[in-house]
Design a protein around this motif. Sequence first.
Motif, mmCIF file in Angstrom:
data_model
loop_
_atom_site.group_PDB
_atom_site.id
_atom_site.type_symbol
_atom_site.label_atom_id
_atom_site.label_comp_id
_atom_site.label_asym_id
_atom_site.label_seq_id
_atom_site.Cartn_x
_atom_site.Cartn_y
_atom_site.Cartn_z
ATOM 1 N N ARG A 15 17.375 13.490 -11.397
ATOM 2 C CA ARG A 15 18.628 14.251 -11.395
ATOM 3 C C ARG A 15 18.859 14.913 -12.755
ATOM 4 O O ARG A 15 19.306 16.058 -12.839
ATOM 5 C CB ARG A 15 19.803 13.345 -11.032
ATOM 6 N N ALA A 57 23.684 6.067 -6.300
ATOM 7 C CA ALA A 57 23.186 7.441 -6.257
ATOM 8 C C ALA A 57 23.751 8.275 -7.408
ATOM 9 O O ALA A 57 24.821 8.008 -7.917
ATOM 10 C CB ALA A 57 23.570 8.087 -4.934
ATOM 11 N N ILE A 79 14.418 4.533 -1.591
ATOM 12 C CA ILE A 79 14.718 5.859 -2.134
ATOM 13 C C ILE A 79 15.775 6.562 -1.282
ATOM 14 O O ILE A 79 16.732 7.159 -1.803
ATOM 15 C CB ILE A 79 13.432 6.694 -2.222
ATOM 16 N N THR A 80 15.634 6.472 0.031
ATOM 17 C CA THR A 80 16.590 7.124 0.928
ATOM 18 C C THR A 80 17.980 6.523 0.771
ATOM 19 O O THR A 80 18.988 7.242 0.696
ATOM 20 C CB THR A 80 16.126 6.997 2.386
ATOM 21 N N SER A 137 19.549 7.486 -2.522
ATOM 22 C CA SER A 137 19.832 8.926 -2.612
ATOM 23 C C SER A 137 20.997 9.340 -1.719
ATOM 24 O O SER A 137 21.463 10.481 -1.804
ATOM 25 C CB SER A 137 18.585 9.732 -2.210
ATOM 26 N N LEU A 180 15.176 7.859 -10.011
ATOM 27 C CA LEU A 180 15.998 8.869 -9.348
ATOM 28 C C LEU A 180 17.002 9.492 -10.314
ATOM 29 O O LEU A 180 17.262 10.708 -10.273
ATOM 30 C CB LEU A 180 16.721 8.249 -8.159
#
Length: 397
Positions: A336, A397, A386-387, A390, A332
């Motif tokens: 970004r 995050a 992932i949720t 994020s 993740l």
Amino acid sequence: MLESWRWYGPLDRIGLHEISQTGARGIVTALHEIPYGEIWSRQAIADRKGLIAASGLDLSWQVVESLPVHERIKRGEGDLAPLFANYRQSLANLAAEGIFTVCYNFMPLLDWTRTDLASPVRGGGTCLRFDAARMCALEMFMLEREGAENDYPEEVRHRARQWFEASDAAAREELVASIMAGLPGAYDRYDIPALRRALTLYDGIDAEALRTNFARFLDEVVPTAAELGMRLCVHPDDPPRDILGLPRIVSDADDIAWILGRDETLANGLTLCSGSLGANPANDVPAIARRFAPRIHFAHLRNVAKEPDGSFEEAAHLAGDTDMVALVAVLLAEERRRRDEGRLDADIPFRPDHGHELLSDFDRDTHPGYPLIGRMRGLAELRGVITALSHPGTRHA
């Protein structure tokens, strides 16, 4: 991250409508019916792409897995110019149809290798397993491969002999069938005599020679991939160790560094397979992902539980030895970074790799390691991670 699902095309017992119900939207597939070394025509690619689109389920072909490398290229055997030309043309045809990510491997002869396709797990499910003693039994007492005893410690050799002496013909045939199950493509399979003959073709090819042949492959195809805007991504060895006397050269961070250093363009990248890399006790998978993050174009997310003798089995996606939360956080963060650069290809496609057979999976007779319910469980668990990572209020995050 782009949720994806491996689909074996019209041969797959899992339909596109079922894949849609898992929540995945990216399809990972290949033209398995085309023999290794032949050109994937633009029409054949368009037909497969159209078949997926015609489902009306908002599914799209995102990743090729895989465009196989011919065994003669791995061996460096004969006039290879036509094979390289065909590979480059297949890449061009894929790009013309809007498919730009290609997973491949450079494992000699066999792809993923397991000795058990239905090892029991809690509650009545099953998983894939690599048992060092059974692999040793195959090498020493069934293949009778010269020097095999040097590849296994004494305790494993002892258990291998015990298993072999207690086994019958059916058990030995099942072992061979399990090991052959990892072969994709035209579904060629070997019995013991045929496997012996196939192994002789690699006589004299050690890790250095295989690396030389790999370097030639990269030199021949990566520049074309770069011109086409494609992303080639090599899959690590599975298991990440020499087997059957065959060298493995994509097994750890040093191997990956050598491959990616051969051509430093984005066209020469990595499929981050957490299960394959995770089966090597020396590998810190999140650290490897962090080191090579800019070159990761595709991810296989699964987990394994290792044992001291070199055995391992597929664990649940959030169990096993790899810190999956830490690994996803790395991916993740890389996404970004790519978005901050303004890249349109920032999202990393991933798929839940392998999976336990659970519940109604036993009635489906799907490809080994690729059940519906087991992979859907894995995808749901990964989606949750992932949720959570994020979410704006999450520390990672």
